[in-house]
Design a protein around this motif. Structure first.
Motif, PDB file in Angstrom:
ATOM      1  N   LEU A  61     -40.842 -14.771 -13.960  1.00  0.00           N
ATOM      2  CA  LEU A  61     -41.913 -15.672 -13.517  1.00  0.00           C
ATOM      3  C   LEU A  61     -41.928 -16.962 -14.340  1.00  0.00           C
ATOM      4  O   LEU A  61     -41.969 -16.913 -15.573  1.00  0.00           O
ATOM      5  CB  LEU A  61     -43.269 -14.972 -13.638  1.00  0.00           C
ATOM      6  N   LEU A  63     -44.313 -20.274 -14.619  1.00  0.00           N
ATOM      7  CA  LEU A  63     -45.629 -20.675 -14.136  1.00  0.00           C
ATOM      8  C   LEU A  63     -46.051 -21.997 -14.768  1.00  0.00           C
ATOM      9  O   LEU A  63     -45.874 -22.196 -15.968  1.00  0.00           O
ATOM     10  CB  LEU A  63     -46.642 -19.569 -14.484  1.00  0.00           C
ATOM     11  N   ASN A  64     -46.613 -22.869 -13.939  1.00  0.00           N
ATOM     12  CA  ASN A  64     -47.049 -24.192 -14.383  1.00  0.00           C
ATOM     13  C   ASN A  64     -48.569 -24.307 -14.338  1.00  0.00           C
ATOM     14  O   ASN A  64     -49.225 -23.559 -13.641  1.00  0.00           O
ATOM     15  CB  ASN A  64     -46.466 -25.270 -13.457  1.00  0.00           C
ATOM     16  N   ASP A  65     -49.062 -25.296 -15.059  1.00  0.00           N
ATOM     17  CA  ASP A  65     -50.474 -25.679 -15.075  1.00  0.00           C
ATOM     18  C   ASP A  65     -51.275 -24.778 -16.008  1.00  0.00           C
ATOM     19  O   ASP A  65     -51.354 -23.574 -15.815  1.00  0.00           O
ATOM     20  CB  ASP A  65     -51.093 -25.651 -13.674  1.00  0.00           C
ATOM     21  N   VAL A  68     -53.873 -22.463 -14.362  1.00  0.00           N
ATOM     22  CA  VAL A  68     -53.240 -21.364 -13.631  1.00  0.00           C
ATOM     23  C   VAL A  68     -52.686 -20.338 -14.617  1.00  0.00           C
ATOM     24  O   VAL A  68     -52.823 -19.123 -14.417  1.00  0.00           O
ATOM     25  CB  VAL A  68     -52.125 -21.920 -12.720  1.00  0.00           C
ATOM     26  N   GLN A  71     -55.549 -18.259 -16.254  1.00  0.00           N
ATOM     27  CA  GLN A  71     -56.096 -17.286 -15.311  1.00  0.00           C
ATOM     28  C   GLN A  71     -55.111 -16.126 -15.109  1.00  0.00           C
ATOM     29  O   GLN A  71     -55.512 -14.964 -14.991  1.00  0.00           O
ATOM     30  CB  GLN A  71     -56.404 -17.974 -13.983  1.00  0.00           C
ATOM     31  N   TYR A  72     -53.820 -16.437 -15.092  1.00  0.00           N
ATOM     32  CA  TYR A  72     -52.799 -15.386 -14.993  1.00  0.00           C
ATOM     33  C   TYR A  72     -52.863 -14.458 -16.207  1.00  0.00           C
ATOM     34  O   TYR A  72     -52.809 -13.228 -16.067  1.00  0.00           O
ATOM     35  CB  TYR A  72     -51.407 -16.022 -14.887  1.00  0.00           C
ATOM     36  N   ASP A  75     -55.755 -12.198 -15.778  1.00  0.00           N
ATOM     37  CA  ASP A  75     -55.509 -11.156 -14.767  1.00  0.00           C
ATOM     38  C   ASP A  75     -54.591 -10.071 -15.319  1.00  0.00           C
ATOM     39  O   ASP A  75     -54.790  -8.881 -15.072  1.00  0.00           O
ATOM     40  CB  ASP A  75     -54.890 -11.775 -13.512  1.00  0.00           C
ATOM     41  N   LYS A  76     -53.555 -10.505 -16.057  1.00  0.00           N
ATOM     42  CA  LYS A  76     -52.550  -9.533 -16.521  1.00  0.00           C
ATOM     43  C   LYS A  76     -53.000  -8.803 -17.788  1.00  0.00           C
ATOM     44  O   LYS A  76     -52.663  -7.642 -17.983  1.00  0.00           O
ATOM     45  CB  LYS A  76     -51.222 -10.249 -16.761  1.00  0.00           C
ATOM     46  N   ILE A  87     -70.610 -13.803 -11.776  1.00  0.00           N
ATOM     47  CA  ILE A  87     -69.875 -14.689 -10.862  1.00  0.00           C
ATOM     48  C   ILE A  87     -70.313 -16.144 -10.999  1.00  0.00           C
ATOM     49  O   ILE A  87     -69.480 -17.058 -10.967  1.00  0.00           O
ATOM     50  CB  ILE A  87     -70.037 -14.188  -9.403  1.00  0.00           C
ATOM     51  N   ARG A  90     -69.076 -17.475 -14.293  1.00  0.00           N
ATOM     52  CA  ARG A  90     -67.625 -17.640 -14.231  1.00  0.00           C
ATOM     53  C   ARG A  90     -67.271 -18.942 -13.512  1.00  0.00           C
ATOM     54  O   ARG A  90     -66.399 -19.693 -13.940  1.00  0.00           O
ATOM     55  CB  ARG A  90     -66.998 -16.439 -13.504  1.00  0.00           C
ATOM     56  N   ALA A  91     -67.977 -19.206 -12.418  1.00  0.00           N
ATOM     57  CA  ALA A  91     -67.730 -20.453 -11.684  1.00  0.00           C
ATOM     58  C   ALA A  91     -68.061 -21.664 -12.558  1.00  0.00           C
ATOM     59  O   ALA A  91     -67.308 -22.644 -12.601  1.00  0.00           O
ATOM     60  CB  ALA A  91     -68.545 -20.467 -10.395  1.00  0.00           C
ATOM     61  N   ARG A  94     -65.368 -22.200 -15.106  1.00  0.00           N
ATOM     62  CA  ARG A  94     -64.177 -22.849 -14.527  1.00  0.00           C
ATOM     63  C   ARG A  94     -64.433 -24.338 -14.293  1.00  0.00           C
ATOM     64  O   ARG A  94     -63.534 -25.155 -14.420  1.00  0.00           O
ATOM     65  CB  ARG A  94     -63.794 -22.160 -13.207  1.00  0.00           C
TER      66      ARG A  94
ATOM     67  N   ILE B  87     -50.818  -9.799  -8.927  1.00  0.00           N
ATOM     68  CA  ILE B  87     -51.160 -10.781  -9.958  1.00  0.00           C
ATOM     69  C   ILE B  87     -50.173 -11.949  -9.997  1.00  0.00           C
ATOM     70  O   ILE B  87     -50.565 -13.107 -10.153  1.00  0.00           O
ATOM     71  CB  ILE B  87     -51.253 -10.080 -11.335  1.00  0.00           C
ATOM     72  N   TRP B  95     -50.903 -21.921  -8.259  1.00  0.00           N
ATOM     73  CA  TRP B  95     -50.042 -23.052  -8.606  1.00  0.00           C
ATOM     74  C   TRP B  95     -49.788 -23.940  -7.372  1.00  0.00           C
ATOM     75  O   TRP B  95     -49.875 -25.163  -7.449  1.00  0.00           O
ATOM     76  CB  TRP B  95     -48.720 -22.577  -9.221  1.00  0.00           C
TER      77      TRP B  95
END
Lengths: 249, 249
Positions: A61, A63-65, A68, A71-72, A75-76, A87, A90-91, A94, B87, B95
């Motif tokens: 993988l 991944l850019n940004d 992003v 957040q990845y 998640d992982k 919620i 969280r918003a 962000r 994920i 992205w």
């Protein structure tokens, strides 16, 4: 292939710092594939279509940004969580991250740090003093006026430490390289949050590495970073004179 | 206060469209608080610190940034999900959303639509033909070359319809207002995905509203939209002549 995550980036970048702080808080090992600001070869263009840092490489993988990527990572590697459970919070977290990445980046990095440090010392150009003056007198105060309404007197923005606090602090740290500091008389909440954040071990560890390289010529930075304990890989993204525009990220 | 969600925005904006498509796909009722492009009063500045559309109002919550809003809608109304469960796919979808919001927005909206439509018809300025020519010959092709490597021959990018497909399509729709169309000979995957997306009922419903107002003077747009069935609230964000810069979002 090693299972260690790799981050392509430079310790000067606030976007890179955001990802490194998240990695550290989550206790995830990583290596840095160093890239000098404003430099990058064709392989970098292939991995980062917008020529921005950071890039995260996790096995196959790429991944850019920074948003992003963070957040990845959440998640992982959900523990400890860096995004509020609620919620609505969280918003809002962000949104503050987006405000930092967009507006604080614009006023603190592009109109101040870039003008004072990068144009002068990397490109040998003259600082546009009008831009810097407007940043100091209008643009930065305006952004801080808004932030002051969003931040708490004490603690973190949403109770637990979150991506909002981390993102905000990253820009003030890079701005401090050109000796910018928030006026605590005018914006006490912003000043206090930045101070609390930069005192955290995750920021302090990075600060030692940043300080080790900051005043050195590019050619000496690698050696200094390695001596200071930075987990550097080989340079694979090009080094030497600037060839492209600055990788904004 | 009504429990109906309100979106402050204009049907021309690709960022607004992204949120409206997500709302429609999730079956959520909403009203539009209309705002003419480039216009906004002090109340708008209070609700949108960067003066961008869309803004989502959900009871006491005021939320900015289309990506933050769409993720909030996903968190609050998870069915049908518009973010991949896997994920890695979810990260890649975010992205592509970022690529669309940043790079496609830059080349299709700011360098093309803004130059050809907004400068000319809203501000009475002259189009910068050099910018448009470079967009057509260099910038847009470069972005499409990258996208072509990321898209599937058929179906949606990550199997199920996701935020990636939605985001990408939104920019091509606004570009179509100045008669831009993807060359299907050169970029068959991009052209096919855009065609599939714009044929979806959620995009078609909006297209009818967009078409009803597009060629009309500002003063006549409201009446036309209402006649076409647009769920408009009163104007509360100002209308009339442009006072501020364009709300990018």
């Amino acid at each position: 292939m090693s299972s260690t995550l790799t981050v392509i980036g430079n310790y000067v970048s606030p976007y890179v710092r955001k990802v490194l702080v998240c990695l550290d808080l989550k206790g995830i090992d990583y290596a840095i594939d160093p890239i000098a600001p404003f430099i990058g070869n064709d392989e970098f263009t292939r991995l980062s279509p917008l020529r921005r840092v950071p890039v995260l490489i996790d096995g196959d993988l790429v991944l850019n940004d920074s948003s992003v990527i963070c957040q990845y990572l959440e998640d992982k590697y959900p523990t400890p969580s860096l995004y509020p459970v609620d919620i609505v919070k969280r918003a809002k977290a962000r949104w503050l991250e987006e405000f930092a990445d967009t507006r604080l980046a614009d006023v603190l990095i592009w109109r101040l740090f870039y003008q004072l440090a990068i144009r002068r010392h990397v490109f040998g150009e003259t600082t546009d003093e009008a831009v810097v003056q407007k940043a100091r007198e209008v643009d930065i105060p305006s952004a801080l006026d808004y932030l002051e309404t969003q931040l708490p007197v004490d603690g973190f923005v949403f109770g637990e430490l979150s991506i909002a606090d981390i993102s905000l602090a990253c820009y003030f740290r890079t701005a401090s390289f050109v000796r910018y500091a928030v006026d605590a008389e005018k914006w006490p909440r912003v000043a206090a949050l930045v101070q609390r954040m930069l005192a955290l071990p995750s920021f302090q560890k990075l600060a030692r590495l940043e300080d080790s390289m900051l005043r050195l010529p590019l050619a000496q930075q690698r050696e200094a970073l390695v001596a200071a304990g930075a987990p550097l890989t080989e340079w694979t993204m090009g080094c030497g004179v600037p060839r492209y525009g600055f990788p904004r990220g």
